[in-house]
Each structure stands twice: as C-alpha cells, then as structure tokens.
Design a protein around this motif. Structure first.
Motif, PDB file in Angstrom:
ATOM      1  N   LYS A  82      34.633   5.308  64.855  1.00 14.64           N
ATOM      2  CA  LYS A  82      35.532   4.418  64.120  1.00 14.64           C
ATOM      3  C   LYS A  82      35.975   3.203  64.911  1.00 14.64           C
ATOM      4  CE  LYS A  82      39.582   7.390  65.057  1.00 14.64           C
ATOM      5  NZ  LYS A  82      38.896   8.510  65.692  1.00 14.64           N
ATOM      6  N   GLU A  83      35.976   3.302  66.272  1.00 12.62           N
ATOM      7  CA  GLU A  83      36.398   2.153  67.079  1.00 12.62           C
ATOM      8  C   GLU A  83      35.384   1.010  67.012  1.00 12.62           C
ATOM      9  OE1 GLU A  83      33.818   4.795  69.520  1.00 12.62           O
ATOM     10  OE2 GLU A  83      35.618   5.112  68.261  1.00 12.62           O
ATOM     11  N   LEU A  84      34.138   1.303  66.551  1.00 15.69           N
ATOM     12  CA  LEU A  84      33.116   0.274  66.457  1.00 15.69           C
ATOM     13  C   LEU A  84      33.176  -0.493  65.124  1.00 15.69           C
ATOM     14  CD1 LEU A  84      30.032   2.206  67.913  1.00 15.69           C
ATOM     15  CD2 LEU A  84      31.573   0.636  69.126  1.00 15.69           C
ATOM     16  N   PHE A  85      33.969   0.048  64.152  1.00 10.99           N
ATOM     17  CA  PHE A  85      34.024  -0.537  62.817  1.00 10.99           C
ATOM     18  C   PHE A  85      35.368  -1.224  62.605  1.00 10.99           C
ATOM     19  CE2 PHE A  85      31.098   2.996  62.734  1.00 10.99           C
ATOM     20  CZ  PHE A  85      30.019   2.539  61.974  1.00 10.99           C
ATOM     21  N   PRO A  86      35.414  -2.204  61.729  1.00  8.95           N
ATOM     22  CA  PRO A  86      36.688  -2.867  61.437  1.00  8.95           C
ATOM     23  C   PRO A  86      37.736  -1.846  60.986  1.00  8.95           C
ATOM     24  CG  PRO A  86      34.873  -4.108  60.494  1.00  8.95           C
ATOM     25  CD  PRO A  86      34.295  -2.822  60.993  1.00  8.95           C
ATOM     26  N   LYS A  87      38.948  -1.996  61.525  1.00  2.00           N
ATOM     27  CA  LYS A  87      40.001  -1.013  61.254  1.00  2.00           C
ATOM     28  C   LYS A  87      40.341  -0.934  59.775  1.00  2.00           C
ATOM     29  CE  LYS A  87      44.542   0.445  62.845  1.00  2.00           C
ATOM     30  NZ  LYS A  87      45.689   0.161  63.743  1.00  2.00           N
ATOM     31  N   ILE A  88      40.372  -2.098  59.111  1.00  2.00           N
ATOM     32  CA  ILE A  88      40.736  -2.103  57.691  1.00  2.00           C
ATOM     33  C   ILE A  88      39.726  -1.333  56.850  1.00  2.00           C
ATOM     34  CG2 ILE A  88      39.560  -4.305  57.230  1.00  2.00           C
ATOM     35  CD1 ILE A  88      41.879  -4.914  55.287  1.00  2.00           C
ATOM     36  N   GLU A  89      38.452  -1.438  57.232  1.00  2.00           N
ATOM     37  CA  GLU A  89      37.419  -0.729  56.486  1.00  2.00           C
ATOM     38  C   GLU A  89      37.496   0.780  56.737  1.00  2.00           C
ATOM     39  OE1 GLU A  89      34.237  -4.459  56.486  1.00  2.00           O
ATOM     40  OE2 GLU A  89      33.843  -2.679  57.725  1.00  2.00           O
ATOM     41  N   ILE A  90      37.781   1.149  58.000  1.00  2.00           N
ATOM     42  CA  ILE A  90      37.950   2.575  58.320  1.00  2.00           C
ATOM     43  C   ILE A  90      39.117   3.156  57.544  1.00  2.00           C
ATOM     44  CG2 ILE A  90      38.606   4.196  60.144  1.00  2.00           C
ATOM     45  CD1 ILE A  90      35.716   3.366  60.267  1.00  2.00           C
ATOM     46  N   ASN A  91      40.198   2.382  57.411  1.00  2.00           N
ATOM     47  CA  ASN A  91      41.366   2.869  56.655  1.00  2.00           C
ATOM     48  C   ASN A  91      41.025   3.089  55.182  1.00  2.00           C
ATOM     49  OD1 ASN A  91      43.011   2.947  58.892  1.00  2.00           O
ATOM     50  ND2 ASN A  91      43.828   0.884  58.601  1.00  2.00           N
ATOM     51  N   TYR A  92      40.191   2.177  54.638  1.00  2.00           N
ATOM     52  CA  TYR A  92      39.752   2.368  53.256  1.00  2.00           C
ATOM     53  C   TYR A  92      38.963   3.670  53.107  1.00  2.00           C
ATOM     54  CZ  TYR A  92      41.151  -2.171  51.299  1.00  2.00           C
ATOM     55  OH  TYR A  92      41.863  -3.230  50.817  1.00  2.00           O
ATOM     56  N   PHE A  93      38.072   3.910  54.068  1.00  2.00           N
ATOM     57  CA  PHE A  93      37.300   5.145  54.030  1.00  2.00           C
ATOM     58  C   PHE A  93      38.208   6.377  54.118  1.00  2.00           C
ATOM     59  CE2 PHE A  93      33.530   2.580  55.396  1.00  2.00           C
ATOM     60  CZ  PHE A  93      32.703   2.937  54.335  1.00  2.00           C
ATOM     61  N   LYS A  94      39.194   6.316  55.004  1.00  2.00           N
ATOM     62  CA  LYS A  94      40.107   7.453  55.171  1.00  2.00           C
ATOM     63  C   LYS A  94      40.920   7.707  53.904  1.00  2.00           C
ATOM     64  CE  LYS A  94      40.715   7.435  60.199  1.00  2.00           C
ATOM     65  NZ  LYS A  94      41.672   7.262  61.310  1.00  2.00           N
ATOM     66  N   SER A  95      41.319   6.619  53.215  1.00  3.17           N
ATOM     67  CA  SER A  95      42.128   6.783  51.994  1.00  3.17           C
ATOM     68  C   SER A  95      41.352   7.489  50.891  1.00  3.17           C
ATOM     69  CB  SER A  95      42.617   5.419  51.498  1.00  3.17           C
ATOM     70  OG  SER A  95      41.541   4.649  50.981  1.00  3.17           O
ATOM     71  N   LYS A  96      40.024   7.461  51.003  1.00  2.77           N
ATOM     72  CA  LYS A  96      39.182   8.100  49.992  1.00  2.77           C
ATOM     73  C   LYS A  96      38.377   9.267  50.575  1.00  2.77           C
ATOM     74  CE  LYS A  96      40.367   5.509  46.550  1.00  2.77           C
ATOM     75  NZ  LYS A  96      41.097   6.082  45.386  1.00  2.77           N
ATOM     76  N   SER A  97      38.922   9.870  51.615  1.00  4.77           N
ATOM     77  CA  SER A  97      38.172  10.940  52.291  1.00  4.77           C
ATOM     78  C   SER A  97      37.911  12.132  51.362  1.00  4.77           C
ATOM     79  CB  SER A  97      38.921  11.406  53.539  1.00  4.77           C
ATOM     80  OG  SER A  97      40.222  11.858  53.192  1.00  4.77           O
TER      81      SER A  97
END
Length: 860
Positions: A82-97
């Motif tokens: 996750k540190e290699l990907f934009p934080k905002i995009e990772i957060n979107y992924f987490k919100s829809k886990s």
C-alpha cells in the motif's frame, strides 16, 4: 435482463476489472523490489505452478507472472504494497473491502456457471459503479463495459465469451440455472431439509410440489452446493448426474412439447447409462451398478411424467452410498423422504416479481409500489413459476389485468392437467366439495359431506395430498389437535377455470353443508340442556359433530334392538376419530344394554384412558360398574371424582346417594340426598330425586324390620310418609308407585308386629298413623290384607336362554315405556320362543334394585 445476459455482463465486467487491477499493480511496481518481495512467496509460487500448464519459459518477469494472478491475488498485492500506491486510492479500496471480498465469491460463481444469489447482481453493479466513478483513472476497461451495457445491454450476446474457461475438476452435467436473472430467493428451510437428508440414511428424497412452485430450481441449487463442496474437498462424492423427463414447456402463447424429451423410464435410464459410456443393454441394472460402484448424486427432474414399474424397481434396488434426488408433482410412495415445497412467502414473492420485472425491464411492474405487487402476488398464489410467466407475458404487450384474468387458464392447465387426468371418482368428488365450499374440513366432516365410505375417503385424501391438490394442517384447540384438509389455492383456481360444475351441483353441496351445520346446532343444544344425558356427547371441535351424528344413530339403532348395525356405526366412528373418548363411552353403554358386559367394560376402560377427567364419563362408568358388576365401592370412587370435577352436578350427587343406599350406608345416603337443591323447573331430576329419597327410607325401614327393630323401622316409615307428602301432584310416577306398594307391604308387617308385641300405646298409635297414611296414598282400604292384588301386567321382551333369565316390559303404566324388570323366578322354562308373551308378576328387590318375582304366563 435474462439470466444468461446477467451472467455474461458480470463476466465481462469482472474480467475487465481484473485486467484494470493487473495494469494497476504493474504500474506501481518498484523495480528495486524483487518479484517475490512484491507478490509474496506464496503468490509467486502459485503463479509459477499455473504457468507450467502453458509450457512457458522458466525465467519470468513481473509482467509475465501477472497473467497468472487471480482476483484475490491482485487485491492482496495492492494491500501488501500500500505504501507504493496513492493513499487516497488505497483508502477507497479499504472502504470497499467487504464488497471486494464478496465480489471474489461472485467471480467464482460466474466463471464456473454457478447459481447466483438474489443480491449478487445488484451488489456487484453498485460496486462497479463506485469504482468506475471514484477511481476512474484506474478502471478504464471496466468503464467501457459499463458504458456499453448502458447503451446496449445485449452487446455481450454478440461477443464470443466462454463462461467456463477452466476445466471442471468434478464430473457433472448440471445445466446452467435459470435463476440468475433474479438470484435464488428463499427456500432456506427446504435446503436445510435436503442437507439433513444427504447426511442421513435415506437413499432417496423427493422434492414434491405443484407445478411452477420451484422444485427444479431447488434441486439445481442443491446440486451446485454439493458441487462446490466436492471441489473444496468438503464431500467425498465422485460426481453429479442430472436427467430431466420434462416433456413440455410453457410459452406466453401456448404449452409446447419438447423435442427429444425423455418421455419414458427406459429413455431416462439410457440417458444415465450413456453418461458413463455403458454398453450394457440392461440400462436399469447398468445404472444400479454405476451408483453402487461410485458415490453419485443422481437428480431426476419431473419424474411424474415417467412414473412406472421400472422406476419403482430401480428405487427399491439401490445399493451403495449414492443418493437419488427426485422432483415430482406426485408423491412416489414410501421408499423416499418427501420434501414438500410450499408457495413462497408474500414478501419473497414481491422480491421475485420486482427482480424479474427489472431483469426484463418491464417498468409497469417493476416501478409499482409494494401494495400493488402484493395484490399481484396473492392473485398468483405466491407461485414463483406463475410470477415469472406473468412478467414474461406482460413483457409481450398483454395488459396486466388481462394476464391475471384471461390468460391464467393456460398456466393452470400447464401446472395441473397432467396430474388431474389420473384422478379417480372419489378424489374428484372430494375436490368438488372443497372447491365449492373453500374451507378447511376434517375427515369426519368430509365423510358427512361427501357420503364416501371410509376406505374411499382415506385413500382419496392420501392420493390428493400426494398430488399436491390438498393442504393438510394440524389445528391445536383447547381440547384436542385436529387434522384438517383444504384445497390448494392454485388447484382451486384450476378447477374453477377448467372444470366448472353446474349450479344444481353447487346447490346440493351447499345444502349438505347446511345440514351439517344444523346437526351441530342440535348437538350443542342437547349438551346445554342436559350435559349428562347419554345423547349429550361432548365435542372437542366442530369436526366431532359428524362423529356425534354416528353415535346418536348407533344409540337409536341399539334402542330398536339393531345391535349389529349399532356396532357398525361405532366402528365407522372409530375409523374417523379413533382417539375420541365419547365413541368408547357410547360403545360401553350399547354393549352393556346388549349384555356384552366384558366388551362394555373394555370400552369404558379405553374411554377412561383417553379422558380420565370427564365428569359425564365418570358418571356413566360408575353406573355401569354398579348396575352390571355390583362393584359399589369402585362406583363410589368414580362418583367422588365426578363431583370433584363438577360440584354442581345434581345427577352425580343423586347417583352417589344411590350407591350409599346400596352399600347400606343409609344415613350418608339420606344426608347427601337432602343436601341437593332441586330446582322447581327441573322435572326430570325431581322425579329421580324424590324416588331415590323414597327408596332410601323404605330400604332403611326394611333393614330395621329384618333385624326385628320395629321401633326404628316405623320411624323410617314415618319419614317415608313425610317424603311422599312433599311430592307435588303429577310427580308420582310408576316407579314411585311401585316403591309405595313395597312400603305398604312392609308397613302392614311392621304394624302387625307392633300391635302384637309392643306395649307402648304411643308406638301403636304411630304404627296406625303411618299405615293409614301409606294405605290412603296408595288407595288401599284399612282392612287390606291380600297380596293377590299386588300383581302387575307385563310382556317378555328379552330372553338370555343360556343364562336362564330375561326381562319384562311393564304394561301397567303406559306413561313410561322404558321400564323393564329383570326376572328369573318363574313357573315356566325360559326360552326365546316366549318373547312377546304376556305375564303377571309381583315386585321384589335385590342389591341392584327392583325385579319381578313369581312370574306366570297370563292365561288367554
């Protein structure tokens, strides 16, 4: 959108999403990281194993390996780095886990043509919409698929898409399900029953239900559930075989025959055997052998079209651990575990109607509110096949109401005709009454209504239940649990639409029902007026009214001397309600009257086992054991319990006083009889009350006279005089007059002894007064001495030749035709040829009551 369109759309969307995600992880891969470090050792090894099947080079770079990542691998790689990907995009992924995890399961269903649940499609579409809008930089391919679907939903049908790109690891031929357009809705109870059966000892289960109820969909879903378990090593079964003997299908216009349908059991066994390339000519034994050698789930759909002797032989010959699951509109006998499928719940029906109309884009239905859809669903009796056919027909342009009113005959014909044509006359008669009256009835009520014999009625009800024309319910009442039958709503619709009957038949059916209701009114009236009469039969519920009718007929026939006919009525009543205690109470009474004492006791004992707390039964049983078996102590015990249950029962207290008298406990008997409050208007009880009081005092006086205690004897006779003086005019019946004559005979003797032996003037005057009062009451003169006038006229009515006794019908007082006296003391040979002969006799008494003495044939 139909089921295939939904599956293809999901497949295309998921595939494009996977491709977008693979591009995404390639874009953010840091070359400084080793491939194993980026993917993880576990995922790397999986990719290498998968690549071996493609015979590719050993040295693979990240771009080569990504091809072999599955959906879960891609998501895991994103979270791992996750540190290699934009934080905002990772957060979107987490919100829809949760949704992403759910999507992984749907992906496996789609890729392997597994059934979808009702929420699968809308959940996935909502997730796709969120991802394409929130992460539009990433999901270009997904956006393209969604745009195409919005513009032309059928575009996927024009593509060369293979829904099962992976080779199945388990042998099966399950067809693609037809529920993907709506998802599989409900039926949790039935699936639980199927799973319990599969774990249990039964080799065969049958999913039974009316046409369109969802039997095939249920069997398919169960089959796919097992397939998943086999693939996941959760079951040791080897495979699944599906054969269908469906011979026709329903379109929006007509019922069409299916070409190459398996229309006989022979063709079905050939189809099963061919799945294993068997060359045996004996297809039945070949199939049995296959199921014995392997652990197979065999599913035979629509068995009712081929149900014959071959099927019965096959099902009873199964060996090994294989299982056979059947779907049928008709029960297949006792060799299976039946799993009945009922109509959907209303809310489930609404969900199905809305989902299917949305899938076909029938806006006039899908955009209606729930109250409108509920009306539609209830009109279609919550039948899922009916609901889907309704939407299909409306989709062709036919108005909604026209489908529900004018077109329904076609659907009903499709569901019912191939079963109805095999019904026999008794079954059709039962259906006719249930259709006309549209209510729930017990077997007893149906027996009265239809006039069918028990065997025809019971067999007809069983067959109708097996063919799903009937519903059976257990109604729990205050006194008993009742089994009731009613016609299934869809069956009633079919009969009204396809087999109407003339109004004259309907009127006859309604008249029969009204006759049954009048019977009920009369029975309840009799219970209210005299709850302790032999004819006042306690009812547990209205269905017992039919039993009451039979019992009252039995009592009437018994009174006429038609004992065999009465017993046949009792047997008929037992067939209809073997657990009803009143049948045995009445049986005890009838058998006792016919001198079948052992049989009478047996009936009373059964009645007591069934209902030991019935005060009327306790009273009747007490009367039996005292009159026929002279068991006064048991009688007293029974009466004590009856009075405990009903302290206000006058007749029970009177009977207990009689038992005290027969036990020679005269003070107790008199005390009890005096404690009873007889109402002036209660004529019948007043007669019994006054007569018993007279008998107690006369017997008490007689007991003193036997002991030569004339002083106490005359005191009791003086009380006797007071008793008869209290009796109102018109109440002195023949039995009382008979007791009065006995008292007159006794007072004559006591008076004579007192006048000759007693020195007391007061005692002599008392004896004179009492004698005069009794003589005056009976109409004798003071100088009456001869006992020749103490003779009565009678007629012999019954003879027990082997026991040398009989019964005389009193002929002196025609106001009471039910007075009979036992006799044995006679001057002639007791033979049955004497029945009807006129006799004269004197009155006497024994421990059981009055009897006839010195019986002589009357001279012509």
């Amino acid at each position: 959108m139909n089921g295939r369109l939904i599956s293809l759309t999901l497949f295309s969307a998921i595939t494009s999403l996977e491709e977008d995600l693979k591009e995404y992880i390639l874009l953010h891969h840091d070359p400084a990281l080793g491939i194993r470090e980026y993917l993880s050792d576990k995922i790397y090894d999986k990719c290498i194993d998968r690549s071996k099947n493609d015979d590719v080079a050993v040295d693979l770079d990240i771009r080569d390996l990504v091809v072999y990542l599955d959906f879960n691998d891609v998501i895991e790689t994103v979270y791992r780095n996750k540190e290699l990907f934009p934080k905002i995009e990772i957060n979107y992924f987490k919100s829809k886990s949760k949704e992403l995890a759910y999507l992984a399961g749907v992906r496996n269903k789609v890729m392997h043509s597994r059934p979808l649940d009702v929420k699968d499609y809308p959940t996935c579409i909502a997730l796709f919409d969120f991802l394409s809008k929130s992460l539009d930089r990433i999901f270009n391919r997904l956006k393209d698929v969604l745009n195409k679907s919005a513009t032309d939903p059928s575009w996927v049908l024009k593509e060369s898409i293979e829904l099962s790109p992976f080779t199945e690891s388990v042998f099966h031929n399950l067809p693609i399900v037809d529920t993907n357009d709506t998802g599989f809705i409900g039926r949790k109870k039935e699936l639980d029953q199927l799973n319990s059966w599969f774990r249990g000892p039964y080799p065969v289960a049958a999913i039974i239900g009316e046409g369109g109820i969802g039997k095939t969909s249920l069997a398919l879903n169960f089959g796919y559930e097992l397939l998943n378990k086999i693939e996941n090593k959760e079951s040791d079964f080897d495979g699944i075989i599906w054969v269908s003997s469906k011979t026709n299908k329903l379109t929006h216009k007509e019922i069409e025959s299916i070409d190459d349908a398996l229309s006989s059991s022979k063709l079905v066994f050939e189809a099963i055997s061919d799945k294993f390339d068997s060359t045996s000519e004996d297809k039945i034994n070949s199939t049995i052998s296959i199921l014995s050698e392997f652990k197979i789930l065999l599913i035979i759909d629509n068995l009712e079209t081929i149900l014959d002797g071959n099927i019965q032989t096959f099902l009873t010959s199964l060996k090994g651990m294989s299982k056979v699951l059947i779907t049928s509109r008709i029960g297949v006998g006792s060799m299976n575990l039946p799993i009945r499928v009922e109509p959907m719940e209303v809310l489930e029906g609404i969900s199905l109607l809305r989902a299917y109309s949305q899938a076909l884009r029938v806006d006039i239905i899908s955009k209606s509110n729930n109250s409108v859809l509920e009306r539609y669903v209830r009109t279609m009796k919550c039948n899922p096949g009916y609901i889907k056919w309704f939407v299909t027909v409306v989709n062709t342009g036919v108005p909604v109401e026209s489908v529900l009113v004018n077109k329904k005959k076609l659907f009903l014909e499709f569901c019912m005709s191939n079963v109805y044509k095999y019904l026999k006359t008794p079954q059709k008669k039962i259906l006719k009454y249930l259709t006309a009256l549209d209510n729930r009835y017990s077997m007893g009520e149906l027996s009265f209504l239809t006039k069918l014999k028990f065997d025809d009625l019971a067999g007809g009800l069983n067959q109708l239940f097996e063919t799903n024309f009937l519903k059976i319910e257990l109604l729990k009442g205050a006194n008993a649990t009742e089994t009731v039958y009613s016609i299934s709503p869809l069956c009633r619709e079919y009969l009204l639409a396809n087999h109407p009957y003339p109004s004259v038949e309907y009127k006859a059916i309604v008249n029969r029902k009204n006759e049954m209701e009048r019977l009920g009114y009369n029975v309840k009236k009799e219970i209210d007026e005299n709850p302790y009469s032999i004819n006042a039969i306690t009812i547990r519920n209205d269905s017992d009214l039919i039993i009451v009718n039979l019992l009252q007929k039995a009592l009437l026939e018994s009174k006429r001397g038609e004992y065999k006919i009465a017993c046949a009525r009792l047997d008929e009543a037992k067939d209809l309600a073997a657990d009803f205690f009143e049948i045995y109470r009445v049986g005890g009474f009838i058998h006792a009257k016919n001198d079948s004492i052992a049989l009478a006791r047996q009936n009373y004992e059964v009645a007591m086992e069934l209902n030991p707390d019935s005060s009327s039964l306790l009273l009747m049983y007490a009367g039996f054991v005292s009159r026929y078996e002279n068991d006064y102590r048991l009688s007293r015990k029974l009466l004590d319990r009856a009075i405990e249950l009903d302290p206000d029962s006058v007749i029970s207290r009177i009977e207990l006083a009689r038992i005290y008298m027969l036990l020679n406990e005269y003070p107790k008997a008199l005390e009890l009889i005096k404690s009873i409050n007889i109402k002036e208007y209660d004529y019948s009880h007043s007669i019994i009350y006054h007569h018993l009081k007279m008998k107690i005092l006369e017997n008490w006086a007689y007991s003193y006279a036997k002991k030569k205690d004339y002083a106490n004897s005359i005191k009791r006779l003086e009380d006797f005089v007071k008793c008869i003086n209290e009796i109102k005019d018109g109440y002195l019946d023949f039995k009382m007059k008979s007791t009065l004559r006995l008292a007159a005979s006794l007072v004559r003797k006591v008076h004579s002894e007192i006048m000759s032996c007693m020195p007391s003037v007061e005692m002599k005057n008392q004896a004179i007064r009492v004698k005069k009062s009794i003589y005056t009451k009976i109409g004798w003169n003071e100088d009456y001495k001869s006992e020749e006038n103490d003779r009565y006229d009678g007629q012999i009515c019954r003879i027990m030749e082997d026991k040398k006794y009989g019964y005389i019908h009193n002929m002196n007082d025609r106001s009471d035709d039910d007075i009979f006296f036992f006799f044995r003391d006679c001057d002639f040979m007791v033979t049955k040829s004497l029945i009807g002969e006129n006799v004269v006799y004197s009155m006497g008494m024994n421990a059981s009551g009055y009897l006839a003495r010195c019986v002589c044939l009357k001279k012509s």
